[in-house]
Scaffold this active site. Structure first.
Site, PDB file in Angstrom:
ATOM      1  CB  VAL A  11     -53.338  -9.148  -4.932  1.00  0.00           C
ATOM      2  CG1 VAL A  11     -54.511 -10.115  -4.458  1.00  0.00           C
ATOM      3  CG2 VAL A  11     -52.482  -8.655  -3.847  1.00  0.00           C
ATOM      4  CB  SER A  12     -48.908 -12.554  -5.477  1.00  0.00           C
ATOM      5  OG  SER A  12     -47.820 -11.547  -5.054  1.00  0.00           O
ATOM      6  CB  THR A  13     -50.251 -14.901  -0.624  1.00  0.00           C
ATOM      7  OG1 THR A  13     -51.131 -15.376  -1.196  1.00  0.00           O
ATOM      8  CG2 THR A  13     -50.254 -14.661   0.919  1.00  0.00           C
ATOM      9  CD  GLN A  16     -54.320  -9.490   0.170  1.00  0.00           C
ATOM     10  OE1 GLN A  16     -54.437 -10.285  -0.765  1.00  0.00           O
ATOM     11  NE2 GLN A  16     -55.091  -9.757   1.355  1.00  0.00           N
TER      12      GLN A  16
END
Length: 490
Positions: A11-13, A16
């Site tokens: 997941v990337s920030t 998310q």
């Protein structure tokens, strides 16, 4: 047997926050799926805050490495875009998993190699990936051809005499002066003589290597120096296509077209009138110079009664770095037969390995052939590297050729591993057998054809290091005293 499963979570920030695909949410869903299948979790791989634009992610790289070590049987993901975002990366991962017998499953999609339908779907995706790669290759080729049609440079190391500035060939005066000198010297001298002159003067190529005949020849035959560009000159394996296209380049010429064509005509004339000689020299490939380490090559000069056959150091005549004189072939033969005498009279008995009566594992003919091919591959690799060092090929050509050699080497090594040794007894070889063989060589030597002599020499000797001493004596084809410094047998 319980299936060991690896979980991959990414997941990337930004994702998310937008989509709610948190690490915890993905992990919970995957663990529920594992429990429903009765599998066992072997490892969890998490890339937190990494994009899926490529495979250069810490957890992904660790996963691929653990796959090679068979640490799990199935790779499970929440959704395909958690792992990859383009079909080429998908194909790369699928190929890696398949190579190491690891299955693949998505918890929310039809991507699944544990079933026949899933494997069919993955095959379809792989076909699309191959099409995309080939289509990309065609687009690159079209772009290169378009650039070529405009007279531009298509990448790689610029030829000797030029430098690249903003993608264009620009004359580099120090090297260009040497190129002009090569074309001028060739009017009265050969390629080897030119390289010898340069080496004696301390001149070196761009890569600080010695000049050689083929380095000079490459410059003399390259139309870039008269302002031309050629396309489709060689195939991927280095073979000439005989379908090359020549156009005017957008760079400045170093040599006039008239001078370049005059050299081409002169080269053809020299090939026509060059003296033919018997190309079989028994000691070529075995004799090495004690002074510079270069190989000695056979040659022949016509004389009234009998042609004078000799061996000359390539370090002297091709590179100008040695001063050893010509060595007559009959002198080498005499020295070699003296060494054979040591075998006949038993002086070498301590050095002869005698095979015992036990059965030993011997290599099958196929195994021997594979070993020979490996040696040939290593020799070709060195030749490509030497060609690059002497500006005969550019960096792109070197990469292509080394990749081809490495791929073939992997295939051969794999065959070697699978090729069993043939268990059979060898006939006992006694010292008397070896001495009788040596005696037979000496007695029959002067009655053998040159080809037979060459086979015998290559069978008996790996290398003979030779040097001269004193002054040469006699008339035409004078003999200079020689000595064998050392030798290695097969």
């Amino acid at each position: 047997m319980v299936m060991r499963v690896a979980l991959y979570i990414r997941v990337s920030t930004e994702e998310q926050a937008k989509e709610g695909h948190s690490i915890g949410a993905q992990q919970d869903r995957l663990l529920d799926y594992v429990r429903s299948q009765g599998w066992e979790v072997a490892e969890v791989y998490i890339d937190d805050g990494y994009s899926a634009k490529d495979l250069h992610r810490p957890a992904m790289q660790r996963l691929l490495k653990d796959c090679e070590q068979k640490k799990f049987d199935v790779l499970l993901i929440y959704r395909l875009d958690r792992m990859v975002r383009n079909v080429i990366d998908l194909y790369s991962v699928m190929e890696h998993l398949d190579k190491h017998s690891v299955m693949f499953k998505s918890a929310t999609e039809v991507y699944d190699t544990t079933s026949a339908m899933g494997r069919f779907f993955i095959t379809l995706v792989a076909a699309i990936a191959q099409w995309e790669r080939e289509n990309l290759g065609e687009r690159v080729k079209m772009g290169m051809e378009k650039n070529f049609r405009k007279g531009g440079w298509n990448g790689g190391e610029p030829p000797y005499g030029y430098r690249l500035e903003d993608g264009k060939l620009v004359i580099h005066e120090p090297e260009a002066a040497i190129v002009k000198r090569i074309f001028e010297l060739y009017k009265t001298k050969g390629q080897r003589e030119i390289s010898r002159i340069f080496n004696q003067e301390g001149l070196r190529t761009r890569n600080d290597a010695l000049w050689a005949g083929y380095t000079v020849r490459y410059i003399l035959e390259n139309p870039v120096y008269m302002g031309k560009m050629r396309w489709m000159y060689r195939q991927g394996g280095g073979k000439k296509t005989n379908q090359e296209i020549m156009i005017d380049g957008d760079h400045e010429s170093i040599i006039s077209e008239e001078d370049f064509n005059a050299v081409a005509i002169l080269t053809k004339k020299r090939l026509i009138y060059r003296e033919k000689t018997n190309v079989c020299f028994p000691f070529t490939g075995i004799l090495k110079c004690a002074r510079c380490g270069s190989p000695l090559q056979g040659g022949e000069k016509k004389q009234k009664l009998q042609n004078y056959r000799f061996y000359r150091c390539s370090g002297r005549f091709a590179q100008g770095i040695c001063d050893i004189p010509l060595i007559a072939e009959d002198t080498v033969e005499k020295l070699m037969l003296e060494q054979i005498d040591f075998i006949i009279d038993g002086s070498w008995q301590k050095e002869i390995d005698i095979i015992n009566d036990n059965q030993v594992a011997t290599e099958s003919p196929d195994h021997i052939q594979l070993e020979r091919e490996l040696n040939e591959i290593q020799k070709r690799k060195k030749k490509w590297q030497l060609a690059f060092a002497n500006d005969v090929i550019n960096l792109d050509d070197l990469r292509i050729r080394m990749q081809e050699e490495n791929e073939r080497e992997e295939i051969v090594r794999a065959q070697l591993i699978s090729e069993p040794f043939a268990e059979k007894p060898l006939s006992k070889l006694t010292k008397q057998d070896v001495m009788a063989f040596a005696k037979n060589i000496k007695e029959s030597w002067y009655h053998l054809e040159l080809e037979h002599k060459k086979v015998i020499m290559q069978t008996v000797f790996e290398r003979i290091i030779i040097d001269t001493y004193g002054e040469a004596v006699g008339g035409p084809g004078r003999r200079v005293p020689c000595k064998i410094i050392s030798f290695e047998t097969n």
